[in-house]
Design a protein around this motif. Structure first.
Motif, PDB file in Angstrom:
ATOM      1  N   VAL A   1       5.517   5.631  -8.006  1.00 49.15           N
ATOM      2  CA  VAL A   1       4.516   5.108  -8.929  1.00 49.15           C
ATOM      3  C   VAL A   1       3.147   5.475  -8.339  1.00 49.15           C
ATOM      4  CG1 VAL A   1       3.447   2.905  -9.571  1.00 49.15           C
ATOM      5  CG2 VAL A   1       5.895   3.226  -9.921  1.00 49.15           C
ATOM      6  N   PRO A   2       2.215   6.006  -9.132  1.00 50.29           N
ATOM      7  CA  PRO A   2       0.955   6.497  -8.553  1.00 50.29           C
ATOM      8  C   PRO A   2      -0.062   5.397  -8.259  1.00 50.29           C
ATOM      9  CG  PRO A   2       0.953   6.856 -10.900  1.00 50.29           C
ATOM     10  CD  PRO A   2       2.272   6.219 -10.583  1.00 50.29           C
ATOM     11  N   PHE A   3       0.363   4.419  -7.481  1.00 53.20           N
ATOM     12  CA  PHE A   3      -0.504   3.305  -7.110  1.00 53.20           C
ATOM     13  C   PHE A   3      -0.491   3.120  -5.605  1.00 53.20           C
ATOM     14  CE2 PHE A   3       0.623   0.950 -11.310  1.00 53.20           C
ATOM     15  CZ  PHE A   3      -0.496   1.438 -11.948  1.00 53.20           C
ATOM     16  N   GLY A   4      -1.591   2.580  -5.091  1.00 54.49           N
ATOM     17  CA  GLY A   4      -1.612   2.095  -3.717  1.00 54.49           C
ATOM     18  C   GLY A   4      -1.220   0.623  -3.714  1.00 54.49           C
ATOM     19  N   GLY A   5      -1.338  -0.010  -2.546  1.00 54.72           N
ATOM     20  CA  GLY A   5      -0.900  -1.395  -2.431  1.00 54.72           C
ATOM     21  C   GLY A   5      -2.057  -2.351  -2.224  1.00 54.72           C
ATOM     22  N   ALA A   6      -1.948  -3.534  -2.854  1.00 48.62           N
ATOM     23  CA  ALA A   6      -2.963  -4.576  -2.689  1.00 48.62           C
ATOM     24  C   ALA A   6      -2.299  -5.939  -2.806  1.00 48.62           C
ATOM     25  CB  ALA A   6      -4.042  -4.438  -3.751  1.00 48.62           C
ATOM     26  N   LYS A   7      -3.021  -6.965  -2.495  1.00 48.32           N
ATOM     27  CA  LYS A   7      -2.540  -8.329  -2.691  1.00 48.32           C
ATOM     28  C   LYS A   7      -3.741  -9.255  -2.715  1.00 48.32           C
ATOM     29  CE  LYS A   7       1.467 -10.178  -3.207  1.00 48.32           C
ATOM     30  NZ  LYS A   7       2.567  -9.503  -3.909  1.00 48.32           N
ATOM     31  N   GLY A   8      -3.605 -10.395  -3.381  1.00 49.62           N
ATOM     32  CA  GLY A   8      -4.699 -11.348  -3.403  1.00 49.62           C
ATOM     33  C   GLY A   8      -4.165 -12.760  -3.431  1.00 49.62           C
ATOM     34  N   GLY A   9      -5.061 -13.703  -3.210  1.00 45.66           N
ATOM     35  CA  GLY A   9      -4.611 -15.088  -3.271  1.00 45.66           C
ATOM     36  C   GLY A   9      -5.767 -16.047  -3.185  1.00 45.66           C
ATOM     37  N   VAL A  10      -5.501 -17.267  -3.610  1.00 46.96           N
ATOM     38  CA  VAL A  10      -6.471 -18.343  -3.469  1.00 46.96           C
ATOM     39  C   VAL A  10      -5.761 -19.505  -2.791  1.00 46.96           C
ATOM     40  CG1 VAL A  10      -7.988 -19.974  -4.645  1.00 46.96           C
ATOM     41  CG2 VAL A  10      -7.709 -17.659  -5.569  1.00 46.96           C
TER      42      VAL A  10
ATOM     43  N   LEU B   1       1.289  -8.559   2.878  1.00 47.10           N
ATOM     44  CA  LEU B   1       1.884  -8.349   1.559  1.00 47.10           C
ATOM     45  C   LEU B   1       1.276  -7.130   0.862  1.00 47.10           C
ATOM     46  CD1 LEU B   1       2.052 -12.099   0.498  1.00 47.10           C
ATOM     47  CD2 LEU B   1       3.942 -10.663   1.262  1.00 47.10           C
ATOM     48  N   ALA B   2       0.008  -6.846   1.157  1.00 50.65           N
ATOM     49  CA  ALA B   2      -0.648  -5.673   0.555  1.00 50.65           C
ATOM     50  C   ALA B   2       0.013  -4.384   1.059  1.00 50.65           C
ATOM     51  CB  ALA B   2      -2.139  -5.678   0.886  1.00 50.65           C
ATOM     52  N   SER B   3       0.335  -4.337   2.348  1.00 51.34           N
ATOM     53  CA  SER B   3       0.954  -3.105   2.856  1.00 51.34           C
ATOM     54  C   SER B   3       2.357  -2.935   2.287  1.00 51.34           C
ATOM     55  CB  SER B   3       0.959  -3.068   4.386  1.00 51.34           C
ATOM     56  OG  SER B   3       1.566  -4.213   4.900  1.00 51.34           O
ATOM     57  N   TRP B   4       3.051  -4.061   2.057  1.00 53.07           N
ATOM     58  CA  TRP B   4       4.369  -3.985   1.421  1.00 53.07           C
ATOM     59  C   TRP B   4       4.278  -3.259   0.075  1.00 53.07           C
ATOM     60  CZ3 TRP B   4       6.398  -8.148   4.520  1.00 53.07           C
ATOM     61  CH2 TRP B   4       7.776  -8.074   4.724  1.00 53.07           C
ATOM     62  N   MET B   5       3.210  -3.601  -0.654  1.00 52.82           N
ATOM     63  CA  MET B   5       3.054  -2.991  -1.987  1.00 52.82           C
ATOM     64  C   MET B   5       2.820  -1.482  -1.882  1.00 52.82           C
ATOM     65  SD  MET B   5       3.656  -5.102  -4.331  1.00 52.82           S
ATOM     66  CE  MET B   5       3.137  -4.085  -5.699  1.00 52.82           C
ATOM     67  N   THR B   6       2.106  -1.046  -0.825  1.00 53.82           N
ATOM     68  CA  THR B   6       1.888   0.398  -0.656  1.00 53.82           C
ATOM     69  C   THR B   6       3.236   1.112  -0.561  1.00 53.82           C
ATOM     70  OG1 THR B   6      -0.192   0.034   0.509  1.00 53.82           O
ATOM     71  CG2 THR B   6       0.859   2.180   0.836  1.00 53.82           C
ATOM     72  N   TRP B   7       4.131   0.552   0.281  1.00 54.22           N
ATOM     73  CA  TRP B   7       5.424   1.239   0.488  1.00 54.22           C
ATOM     74  C   TRP B   7       6.300   1.148  -0.757  1.00 54.22           C
ATOM     75  CZ3 TRP B   7       3.021   3.540   3.740  1.00 54.22           C
ATOM     76  CH2 TRP B   7       2.400   2.978   4.840  1.00 54.22           C
ATOM     77  N   LYS B   8       6.234  -0.009  -1.421  1.00 56.16           N
ATOM     78  CA  LYS B   8       7.076  -0.177  -2.610  1.00 56.16           C
ATOM     79  C   LYS B   8       6.686   0.816  -3.705  1.00 56.16           C
ATOM     80  CE  LYS B   8       8.491  -4.386  -3.668  1.00 56.16           C
ATOM     81  NZ  LYS B   8       8.707  -5.720  -4.255  1.00 56.16           N
ATOM     82  N   CYS B   9       5.385   0.959  -3.943  1.00 58.70           N
ATOM     83  CA  CYS B   9       4.940   1.896  -4.989  1.00 58.70           C
ATOM     84  C   CYS B   9       5.318   3.331  -4.602  1.00 58.70           C
ATOM     85  CB  CYS B   9       3.430   1.797  -5.200  1.00 58.70           C
ATOM     86  SG  CYS B   9       2.918   0.235  -5.925  1.00 58.70           S
ATOM     87  N   ALA B  10       5.167   3.657  -3.315  1.00 61.31           N
ATOM     88  CA  ALA B  10       5.460   5.035  -2.887  1.00 61.31           C
ATOM     89  C   ALA B  10       6.947   5.349  -3.024  1.00 61.31           C
ATOM     90  CB  ALA B  10       5.007   5.232  -1.439  1.00 61.31           C
ATOM     91  N   VAL B  11       7.800   4.373  -2.752  1.00 60.77           N
ATOM     92  CA  VAL B  11       9.250   4.597  -2.818  1.00 60.77           C
ATOM     93  C   VAL B  11       9.689   4.992  -4.227  1.00 60.77           C
ATOM     94  CG1 VAL B  11      11.409   3.254  -2.895  1.00 60.77           C
ATOM     95  CG2 VAL B  11      10.061   3.301  -0.821  1.00 60.77           C
ATOM     96  N   VAL B  12       9.114   4.341  -5.244  1.00 60.80           N
ATOM     97  CA  VAL B  12       9.541   4.653  -6.614  1.00 60.80           C
ATOM     98  C   VAL B  12       8.630   5.687  -7.294  1.00 60.80           C
ATOM     99  CG1 VAL B  12      10.970   2.680  -7.264  1.00 60.80           C
ATOM    100  CG2 VAL B  12       8.501   2.444  -7.304  1.00 60.80           C
TER     101      VAL B  12
END
Ligand code: NAD
Length: 435
Positions: free
Chosen positions: A118-127, A105-116
């Motif tokens: 947005v100057p962010f990398g991708g991350a994810k977290g959970g418990v 899910l973290a890598s998904w966020m990298t691609w999603k931010c890059a597509v639009v």
């Protein structure tokens, strides 16, 4: 904590990736990633870099339960990439959360931010926990201890969490407060998806659905179709689906069917979406029993003849099994991963334009970015300004991907991965590898 080289090993706005099933989504994503890497002729080193996370953290979270017992939960935070800027991604609380899922899910966020852009990398977290079995005070202690364990990871310039499955604006408020207490100053920009009174953004609740509609209108335009003469089907009537349906309705489109967990609702003369929305709100967020429509199955709704199909419920809805029955001209993926990789080529052969999830539902992360900008400026925008800027960013992203798809004669989904990977790889080459 392990670095890249060391490691081996609500109902409110959410910023989730797809819920991973054993069947497909991560493999689907990797298949699309490999295809794009081939087009870009990525060398092996760059491929390895982009395929592996920068940082993976596992923490043990001891919590004193209401009855005095200590229970220990396992928590994760993965930063997939941070060359474009601080990393960004949701935190989920669920019994089946695990490191592999969080990495994907973290890598998904990298691609999603890059597509639009947005100057962010991708991350994810959970418990890994069952939030339904936790009292509010237990949930608060769990959230605060998880945050305290990750104080060195989180930060407005480093890594910025957001809500995801089973986390909401209250959880974000606790994270923000815990981080702020430890920094001895109020750091609103450390999370997004906060309550508006704590520095949240106007327009964020509707942002994902609004973004879906912006790119859908752009696609209709490319196909020479008029919104007010088009027919639309929406699967899912939660946050994303109901907002998408309402905004398409406002554009004059005829919404011939919508569905939720209770089934599909069809009217070939067009459904009254504002009335259905009100009905659902008053009826415990379900359309069950809605009278002015013919009830059809959830499967059937995906196969109706229409101009636009918006799957906005869950992953794996259109697969090899049913893709050949889809009769829409455009599919706008409101949900994450609603089309499996093995359905892509069937839809392509049928000439259906698929607006991929990493573009179509990126309105949420875009307004998360706006929330972060506003928090850092200490100056808050009107809803109208947020919506205008959101529309502009989504429209530009669509045009960029459309251009890439024309240039390489590939689908919009393939174009999205080519564009995103190229953006991250180009930035990395310019920055160079720190040694
Ligand atoms: P939600 O919980 O608000 O709504 C989900 C809706 O889908 C509900 O109406 C539910 O009844 C319906 N549903 C569930 N199973 C169904 C089924 N089998 N058939 C038909 N309908 C079904 O969720 P949401 O926030 O609207 O998210 C929907 C999807 O969009 C998810 O895949 C989510 O990951 C993705 N997404 C959401 C956001 C966001 O901002 N909320 C952002 C990006 C992606």
């Amino acid at each position: 904590m392990s670095s890249k080289k060391e490691s081996g090993s609500s109902n409110y706005y959410k910023e989730p990736g797809p819920k991973l099933s054993a069947e497909s989504p991560f493999e689907s994503m990797m298949e699309r990633f490999r295809f794009a890497a081939d087009i870009l002729k990525l060398d092996e080193g760059m491929f390895q870099y982009l395929a592996s996370p920068v940082k993976q953290v596992i923490v043990s979270i001891p919590v004193v339960m209401d009855d005095g017992r200590i229970e220990v939960f396992e928590g994760y935070r993965v930063i997939h990439d941070n060359v474009l800027g601080p990393s960004k991604g949701g935190i989920r609380f669920a019994p089946d959360v695990n490191l592999e899922e969080v990495k994907a899910l973290a890598s998904w966020m990298t691609w999603k931010c890059a597509v639009v852009n947005v100057p962010f990398g991708g991350a994810k977290g959970g418990v890994r926990c069952n939030p339904k079995e936790l009292s509010k005070t237990e949930l608060e202690r769990l959230t605060r201890r998880y945050t305290a364990s990750l104080l060195e990871v989180f930060g407005p310039d480093k890594d910025i969490p957001a809500p995801d499955m089973n986390t909401n604006e209250q959880v974000m408020a606790w994270i923000m407060d815990t981080f702020s207490m430890n920094s001895q100053r109020t750091e609103t920009a450390v999370v997004t998806g906060k309550p508006i009174i704590l520095g949240g953004s106007q327009g964020r609740k509707e942002a994902t659905g609004r973004g879906v509609v912006t790119v859908t209108l752009a696609a209709l335009n490319k196909m020479g179709l008029m919104p007010n003469k088009s027919t639309v089907v929406v699967q899912g009537f939660g946050n994303v689906g109901s907002v998408s349906a309402q905004l398409m309705y406002e554009q004059g489109a005829k919404i011939i069917a919508v569905s939720d967990i209770s089934g599909g609702y069809y009217n070939d003369g067009g459904l009254n979406i504002p009335e259905m929305f009100e009905y659902s709100q008053k009826n415990g967020n379900t359309l069950e029993g809605y009278p002015d429509a013919e009830q059809i199955s959830n499967q059937h709704i995906l196969e109706l003849e229409c101009d636009v199909l918006i799957p906005a419920a869950k992953e794996d809805q259109i697969s090899r099994e049913n893709a050949h029955k889809v009769q829409a001209k455009i599919i706008a993926e409101g949900a994450n991963g609603p089309v499996t990789a093995n359905a892509d080529s069937i839809l392509e052969e049928k000439g259906i334009m698929v607006i991929p999830d990493i573009l179509a539902n990126a309105g949420g992360v875009t307004v998360s970015y706006f929330e972060w900008v506003q928090d850092r400026q200490g100056y808050f925008w009107t809803e109208e300004r947020v919506n205008r800027r959101l529309n502009r960013m989504m429209r530009n992203a669509f045009d960029n991907l459309y251009g890439v798809s024309e240039e390489h004669k590939i689908t919009l989904r393939q174009a999205a991965y080519v564009y995103a990977i190229n953006r991250v790889a180009t930035t990395l080459k310019l920055r160079g590898i720190y040694a």
